[in-house]
Design an enzyme around this catalytic site. Structure first.
Site, PDB file in Angstrom:
ATOM      1  N   GLY A  38       3.126  -0.002  -2.101  1.00  0.00           N
ATOM      2  CA  GLY A  38       2.636  -0.303  -3.441  1.00  0.00           C
ATOM      3  C   GLY A  38       3.651   0.074  -4.498  1.00  0.00           C
ATOM      4  N   ILE A  65      -1.548  -1.086  -4.169  1.00  0.00           N
ATOM      5  CA  ILE A  65      -2.673  -0.262  -3.739  1.00  0.00           C
ATOM      6  C   ILE A  65      -2.183   1.180  -3.577  1.00  0.00           C
ATOM      7  CG2 ILE A  65      -4.534  -0.022  -2.058  1.00  0.00           C
ATOM      8  CD1 ILE A  65      -4.442  -2.740  -3.588  1.00  0.00           C
ATOM      9  N   VAL A  82       0.843  -1.190   0.000  1.00  0.00           N
ATOM     10  CA  VAL A  82       0.000   0.000   0.000  1.00  0.00           C
ATOM     11  C   VAL A  82       0.881   1.242   0.000  1.00  0.00           C
ATOM     12  CG1 VAL A  82      -1.690   1.328   1.336  1.00  0.00           C
ATOM     13  CG2 VAL A  82      -1.892  -1.163   1.216  1.00  0.00           C
ATOM     14  N   SER A  83       0.523   2.248  -0.799  1.00  0.00           N
ATOM     15  CA  SER A  83       1.185   3.553  -0.810  1.00  0.00           C
ATOM     16  C   SER A  83       2.652   3.391  -1.212  1.00  0.00           C
ATOM     17  CB  SER A  83       1.005   4.237   0.541  1.00  0.00           C
ATOM     18  OG  SER A  83       1.439   5.575   0.507  1.00  0.00           O
ATOM     19  N   ASN A  84       3.590   3.784  -0.356  1.00  0.00           N
ATOM     20  CA  ASN A  84       4.992   3.543  -0.681  1.00  0.00           C
ATOM     21  C   ASN A  84       5.266   2.061  -0.848  1.00  0.00           C
ATOM     22  OD1 ASN A  84       5.496   6.258  -0.588  1.00  0.00           O
ATOM     23  ND2 ASN A  84       6.825   6.203   1.198  1.00  0.00           N
TER      24      ASN A  84
END
Length: 616
Positions: free
Chosen positions: A280, A300, A276-278
């Protein structure tokens, strides 16, 4: 400067007292196979100390932070429990209206073992953490491994609410990496950092998650050292290598844990990289260097800069830090949470409009006209109104500046010397002034901090904050490193270019999910251009664009804010379900789609509001 030095005048005496009775210095680290620089530490976790929630369960995660019996000397289980609690609370919406555990998701008790070690990449100056969680009901027939990287700059449990919550109850082993960041803060005054088990130790007594060389000259502004900012490495450039290394570590740990099933290899173990985020962005970067390690990748809301198109995080974060406070005063944001304080404009944002005019960056007359002009400037660079609605929280919480300060130091590779634009990091008192951290404050950093100050009693020292608009001088300096680079800005540009993505492995299944209202990692700057670019080069990712979803599910618990949004985690879990079905049952991945959702409103979340897609 003298006032700051005076605040730490007792540091040598403290250090001398702390040094009494030390055990012999630990041997110099040696990089072993798979990059490990420590032995693998194993521990069992059952019942009240399980893998997924450290025994807290959903109700415990919804409650207050678990206490330390002795706040200055927390035990290792207490530190682990609170680190897991903080990681859950930083990612998931666990509020009473959010639907977690009722509409989607679950937090069952999952017994098992953990295997953790310090590792180091070739060329890096500092180590990082890797961790494998192995459930007791590991599915030995399917041999499933999920490999994840922490979101943001969080510690080693930073992906547990996504990768752990999906994989552990399914019988998958789950591996994590902090990808060169994390919350193992180093206190300069006591020369202490965080050892492998999470407890604090003095440099020389144990291997530490992060510690500067004793011969390095530390800036007096940097009294608390944060690995992402102060390591002297550019960890973002190596995110992909971190994920691949975590996968290799996990296979080695599985061999150790289940010798009767060994060897575990990419040929006989199904491996899904997910983040997720970084995190991802990290799994997408791993897809570039994958040579058959992974069977699928799920990213994500990824922080990713496409090889062609898109914008770098530092570029749009510094732009937003300058102009978003003024732009959000435009009347079309009158009903947006965080854009008003008791129906009034935030005074600092009004001041920012005037500052922009005084600096010659805006020319309109009154505050309303200046806000409209600032908005037009952002829109011209790709910001939509929906993105700015999502960015209201980021702006109100001063996250643009926090991100820019930390990333500028990492990109400029300033290490423990003075950070760009006269910033530093130190423990802060109630008046937001630097002070020597207490033992109680330092003890909780590893479990409570997010890896990017401010937070957990650690804040940003801003030596330029002298004007009426206190954050303006430093923020503009950070932006000018990008727009008008001098010698230090040139080094920053080189490091940012190292973070630009390359194409993923041609036959690798990729699933990307991103919220349309993401105001921190805007889809228009990140996954949108990335998907367009890889599709133009023959890749066929599945791409879900989710209406009314923004970046921080955890923020949906704020009063009023969740009314206008839906959580993204249900769609993230569903993407994992689809990838699982593809990997294990050879089902086709779904095509790309825009998922229509209905904002939650002021009542509890209903499944129908999440749109048409299979729930976990």
């Amino acid at each position: 400067m003298k006032s700051i030095i005076a605040r730490f005048a007792l540091a040598p005496a403290i250090l001398a007292l702390a040094a009494c009775g030390h055990s012999p210095t630990v041997p110099e680290k040696q990089i072993m196979s798979d990059g490990l620089i420590s032995d693998i530490r194993s521990s069992a976790h059952q019942g009240g100390n399980d893998l997924l929630s450290a025994g807290l369960g959903l109700e415990g995660l919804r409650g207050g932070a678990p206490a330390f019996a002795d706040p200055a000397n927390p035990t290792v289980p207490e530190l682990r429990r609170r680190a897991i609690y903080s990681s859950w609370r930083g990612i998931a919406d666990l509020g009473p209206l959010g639907g977690y555990g009722e509409v989607y998701g679950a937090v069952p008790r999952v017994g098992g073992r953990e295997f953790t070690a310090f590792a180091q990449l070739d060329g890096a100056t500092q180590p990082h953490r890797v961790l494998l969680q192995l459930p007791d009901d590991f599915d030995r027939d399917k041999r499933c491994l999920v490999v994840s990287a922490s979101s943001g700059s969080r510690g080693i449990y930073g992906a547990i609410a996504f990768a752990g919550a999906w994989g552990l109850p399914r019988g998958c082993a789950v591996a994590y990496t902090d990808k060169g960041a994390g919350s193992g803060y180093f206190d300069v005054a006591t020369a202490s950092g965080v050892s492998l088990d999470g407890a604090r130790a003095v440099r020389g007594d144990a291997q530490l998650e992060f510690a500067p060389d004793p011969d390095e000259s530390v800036s007096e502004l940097n009294q608390v050292l944060v690995k992402h900012a102060h390591s002297g490495d550019n960890p973002e450039a190596d995110w992909g290598r971190h994920v691949v290394q975590a996968a290799r570590f996990a296979l080695r740990a599985l061999d150790q844990a289940l010798p009767d099933q060994a060897p575990f290899t990419p040929d006989n173990t199904r491996i899904i990289a997910a983040g997720v985020s970084n995190g991802g962005g990290a799994v997408l970067r791993a897809a570039e260097i994958d040579e058959g390690m992974f069977d699928g990748v799920v990213a994500i809301e990824p922080n990713i800069w496409a090889g062609e198109g898109g914008r770098a995080l530092y570029d749009y974060a510094t732009e937003a830090a300058l102009f978003a406070p003024c732009a959000l005063l435009d009347r079309r944001f009158d009903n947006v949470s965080f854009a008003r304080i008791n129906a009034a404009h935030p005074p600092a944002w009004v001041t920012r409009c005037q500052t922009l005019q005084d600096a010659g960056l805006l020319s309109a007359g009154d505050t309303g006209a200046l806000a409209a002009e600032s908005l037009l400037r952002l829109q011209a660079n790709g910001w939509t109104n929906d993105l700015l609605v999502g960015a209201a929280t980021t702006t109100a919480l001063d996250l643009w500046r926090a991100v820019s300060v930390t990333y500028a130091a990492a990109y400029a590779r300033t290490g423990v010397a003075e950070m760009p634009c006269g910033f530093g990091i130190a423990a802060m008192d109630a008046g937001n002034l630097p002070h020597p951290p207490t033992a109680i404050e330092a003890a909780a950093w590893w479990s409570d901090a997010s890896g990017i100050p401010p937070g957990a009693g650690v804040g940003i020292v801003d030596t330029l904050a002298l004007a009426a608009d206190r954050s303006w001088p430093g923020t503009r300096c950070l932006a000018q490193l990008w727009s008008d680079p001098d010698a230090r800005g040139s080094a920053l540009h080189v490091s940012v270019q190292e973070t630009r993505a390359s194409l993923p492995r041609e036959d690798l299944p990729i699933f990307i999910v991103h919220g349309e209202d993401d105001g921190l990692i805007p889809i228009a700057f990140s996954s949108g251009p990335y998907v367009k670019w890889i599709e133009a080069n023959g890749r066929r990712p599945s791409f879900w664009r989710v209406a009314n979803a923004q970046h921080f599910d955890a923020f949906l618990a704020f009063p009023g804010f969740g009314d206008s949004h839906v959580p993204l985690l249900p769609h993230a879990y569903a993407a994992m379900d689809r990838m699982w079905a593809h990997v294990f049952a050879q089902e086709s991945l779904p095509g790309s789609a825009s998922i229509a959702t209905t904002p939650r409103g002021n009542g509890p979340l209903d499944a129908d509001q999440l749109g048409e897609f299979p729930l976990r």
